[in-house]
Scaffold this motif. Sequence first.
Motif, PDB file in Angstrom:
ATOM      1  N   ILE A  63      37.012  46.260  32.942  1.00  0.00           N
ATOM      2  CA  ILE A  63      36.057  46.005  33.772  1.00  0.00           C
ATOM      3  C   ILE A  63      36.669  44.803  34.548  1.00  0.00           C
ATOM      4  N   GLY A  64      37.310  43.714  33.827  1.00  0.00           N
ATOM      5  CA  GLY A  64      37.705  42.530  34.489  1.00  0.00           C
ATOM      6  C   GLY A  64      38.981  42.952  35.307  1.00  0.00           C
ATOM      7  N   LEU A  65      39.850  44.033  35.015  1.00  0.00           N
ATOM      8  CA  LEU A  65      40.808  44.375  35.772  1.00  0.00           C
ATOM      9  C   LEU A  65      40.213  45.063  37.142  1.00  0.00           C
ATOM     10  N   ALA A  66      39.584  45.993  36.834  1.00  0.00           N
ATOM     11  CA  ALA A  66      38.826  46.639  37.893  1.00  0.00           C
ATOM     12  C   ALA A  66      38.387  45.577  39.148  1.00  0.00           C
ATOM     13  N   PHE A  67      37.470  44.789  38.690  1.00  0.00           N
ATOM     14  CA  PHE A  67      37.138  43.766  39.482  1.00  0.00           C
ATOM     15  C   PHE A  67      38.197  43.118  40.231  1.00  0.00           C
ATOM     16  N   LEU A  68      39.260  42.736  39.366  1.00  0.00           N
ATOM     17  CA  LEU A  68      40.486  41.924  40.090  1.00  0.00           C
ATOM     18  C   LEU A  68      41.076  42.843  41.186  1.00  0.00           C
ATOM     19  N   PHE A  69      41.434  44.160  40.823  1.00  0.00           N
ATOM     20  CA  PHE A  69      42.152  45.139  41.635  1.00  0.00           C
ATOM     21  C   PHE A  69      41.185  45.401  42.753  1.00  0.00           C
ATOM     22  N   SER A  70      39.711  45.116  42.893  1.00  0.00           N
ATOM     23  CA  SER A  70      38.909  45.364  44.070  1.00  0.00           C
ATOM     24  C   SER A  70      39.028  44.492  44.983  1.00  0.00           C
ATOM     25  N   THR A  71      39.379  43.029  44.548  1.00  0.00           N
ATOM     26  CA  THR A  71      39.809  41.883  45.666  1.00  0.00           C
ATOM     27  C   THR A  71      41.034  41.854  46.065  1.00  0.00           C
ATOM     28  N   GLN A  72      42.108  42.653  45.708  1.00  0.00           N
ATOM     29  CA  GLN A  72      43.436  42.972  46.195  1.00  0.00           C
ATOM     30  C   GLN A  72      43.557  43.890  47.410  1.00  0.00           C
ATOM     31  N   THR A  73      44.648  43.732  47.914  1.00  0.00           N
ATOM     32  CA  THR A  73      45.018  44.775  48.989  1.00  0.00           C
ATOM     33  C   THR A  73      45.662  46.026  48.328  1.00  0.00           C
ATOM     34  N   ALA A  74      45.705  47.016  48.985  1.00  0.00           N
ATOM     35  CA  ALA A  74      46.488  48.408  48.576  1.00  0.00           C
ATOM     36  C   ALA A  74      47.810  48.126  47.808  1.00  0.00           C
ATOM     37  N   VAL A  75      48.591  46.957  48.609  1.00  0.00           N
ATOM     38  CA  VAL A  75      49.990  46.930  48.458  1.00  0.00           C
ATOM     39  C   VAL A  75      50.084  45.958  47.120  1.00  0.00           C
ATOM     40  N   GLU A  76      49.101  44.998  46.828  1.00  0.00           N
ATOM     41  CA  GLU A  76      48.942  44.172  45.661  1.00  0.00           C
ATOM     42  C   GLU A  76      48.885  44.775  44.704  1.00  0.00           C
ATOM     43  N   VAL A  77      47.825  45.956  44.659  1.00  0.00           N
ATOM     44  CA  VAL A  77      47.365  46.776  43.316  1.00  0.00           C
ATOM     45  C   VAL A  77      48.740  47.369  42.937  1.00  0.00           C
ATOM     46  N   TYR A  78      49.732  47.650  43.527  1.00  0.00           N
ATOM     47  CA  TYR A  78      50.912  48.283  43.160  1.00  0.00           C
ATOM     48  C   TYR A  78      52.079  47.412  42.489  1.00  0.00           C
ATOM     49  N   GLU A  79      51.820  46.312  42.686  1.00  0.00           N
ATOM     50  CA  GLU A  79      52.847  44.866  42.154  1.00  0.00           C
ATOM     51  C   GLU A  79      52.086  44.794  40.705  1.00  0.00           C
ATOM     52  N   ILE A  80      52.759  45.296  39.734  1.00  0.00           N
ATOM     53  CA  ILE A  80      52.174  45.120  38.316  1.00  0.00           C
ATOM     54  C   ILE A  80      52.172  43.883  37.672  1.00  0.00           C
ATOM     55  N   LEU A  81      53.015  42.803  38.116  1.00  0.00           N
ATOM     56  CA  LEU A  81      52.689  41.511  37.615  1.00  0.00           C
ATOM     57  C   LEU A  81      52.269  40.633  38.640  1.00  0.00           C
ATOM     58  N   HIS A  82      51.434  41.258  39.674  1.00  0.00           N
ATOM     59  CA  HIS A  82      50.453  40.497  40.559  1.00  0.00           C
ATOM     60  C   HIS A  82      48.952  40.729  39.826  1.00  0.00           C
ATOM     61  N   LEU A  83      48.685  39.553  39.123  1.00  0.00           N
ATOM     62  CA  LEU A  83      47.387  39.719  38.388  1.00  0.00           C
ATOM     63  C   LEU A  83      46.540  38.583  38.926  1.00  0.00           C
ATOM     64  N   ALA A  84      46.672  38.132  40.163  1.00  0.00           N
ATOM     65  CA  ALA A  84      45.638  36.974  40.646  1.00  0.00           C
ATOM     66  C   ALA A  84      44.706  37.726  41.632  1.00  0.00           C
ATOM     67  N   PRO A  85      43.605  36.941  41.628  1.00  0.00           N
ATOM     68  CA  PRO A  85      42.428  37.530  42.678  1.00  0.00           C
ATOM     69  C   PRO A  85      43.067  37.736  44.118  1.00  0.00           C
ATOM     70  N   GLY A  86      42.706  38.430  44.822  1.00  0.00           N
ATOM     71  CA  GLY A  86      43.166  38.573  46.040  1.00  0.00           C
ATOM     72  C   GLY A  86      42.121  38.216  47.098  1.00  0.00           C
ATOM     73  N   GLY A  87      42.340  38.264  48.253  1.00  0.00           N
ATOM     74  CA  GLY A  87      41.557  37.693  49.328  1.00  0.00           C
ATOM     75  C   GLY A  87      40.681  38.501  49.924  1.00  0.00           C
ATOM     76  N   SER A  88      40.716  39.924  49.613  1.00  0.00           N
ATOM     77  CA  SER A  88      40.165  41.181  50.354  1.00  0.00           C
ATOM     78  C   SER A  88      38.657  41.543  49.806  1.00  0.00           C
ATOM     79  N   LEU A  89      38.172  40.800  48.771  1.00  0.00           N
ATOM     80  CA  LEU A  89      36.854  41.120  48.062  1.00  0.00           C
ATOM     81  C   LEU A  89      35.960  41.872  49.163  1.00  0.00           C
ATOM     82  N   LEU A  90      35.497  40.859  49.946  1.00  0.00           N
ATOM     83  CA  LEU A  90      34.611  41.404  51.086  1.00  0.00           C
ATOM     84  C   LEU A  90      34.876  42.378  51.902  1.00  0.00           C
ATOM     85  N   GLU A  91      36.072  42.330  52.399  1.00  0.00           N
ATOM     86  CA  GLU A  91      36.708  43.547  53.184  1.00  0.00           C
ATOM     87  C   GLU A  91      36.638  44.699  52.484  1.00  0.00           C
ATOM     88  N   ASN A  92      37.099  44.783  51.204  1.00  0.00           N
ATOM     89  CA  ASN A  92      36.965  46.083  50.492  1.00  0.00           C
ATOM     90  C   ASN A  92      35.623  46.491  50.177  1.00  0.00           C
TER      91      ASN A  92
END
Length: 291
Positions: free
Chosen positions: A43-72
């Motif tokens: 669940i935590g990973l799903a929420f984390l991915f929901s804050t990222q951009t489509a490109v950031e999700v495919y970056e395996i080592l990118h586990l930081a929250p993204g800035g696209s939460l509201l946009e997504n």
Amino acid sequence: MGGRFRTRLRNALERGRSVGVDLEQFGIHAVLVGIIVVLTIPIGLAFLFSTQTAVEVYEILHLAPGGSLLENYLTVWTEYNFGTYMRNSLVMTVVIIAGKLSFSLLAATALVYYDVPYQRYVFYVILFTLMLPIPVRIVPLYQLLVDVGWANTFAGLTAPYIASATAVFLFRQRFRSIPASVVETAKLDGVGPIRFLVYVLVPMSKGMIAGVTVIMFISMWNKYLWPLVVINDQGSQVVQVGLRYIQGAAAGGLTQWNLVMAGAMMALLPPLVVLIVFRNTLLNTFGVQRE
């Protein structure tokens, strides 16, 4: 001297038992915390991915929250009509649960408190239907709905799930555990069958009804195969099929998992709310004491 020694020895043994109990409790809590962490990681990973951009999700080592939460979330809600899918799922689920509870309570009451001909065999036939779930009989069932004109309709979506052998079995077992004195008192007071069900059986079975309601809600909310088969209009689809639509809408050859995860997080909310609402009743039913 001997008395003092025995006292010190007894105190030492009591401290040792206390330490042993503390260590045991610590071990139990550590295991429970570990299980909770493992269960919440997806669940935590799903929420984390929901804050990222489509490109950031495919970056395996990118586990930081993204800035696209509201946009997504706004994109899923508006551009993909996810609010419509959630509304359709909610209406479908509420109607099916109301129908299942009504029919199951009435059937269980008849099987327990009335002299139904061949009562035991009727109950066995009801249990036998558990061996034939809808996915097993989906082809003839769909053909039947086409013949009666219910294909691609709300009636066709909900009617096959109105009856529930599982709920009938659970309510029957619950009613059989109610003391006979309660039944005799109701008969002496002239309580009719419907009043007996509404004012006696239902209040005495609140925990069972709550448990069945939660199970049915989660099960109906997550239905995918039958709505996909029987509903052709995309605007009438349910939330799980809506998630599949989002997954199929690739951008630049990439599945937009950030939007899929945003939709999944929104789809998770209604079952979570139901669990929270019924938590006290469920805990009391399972005998869990809250401090």
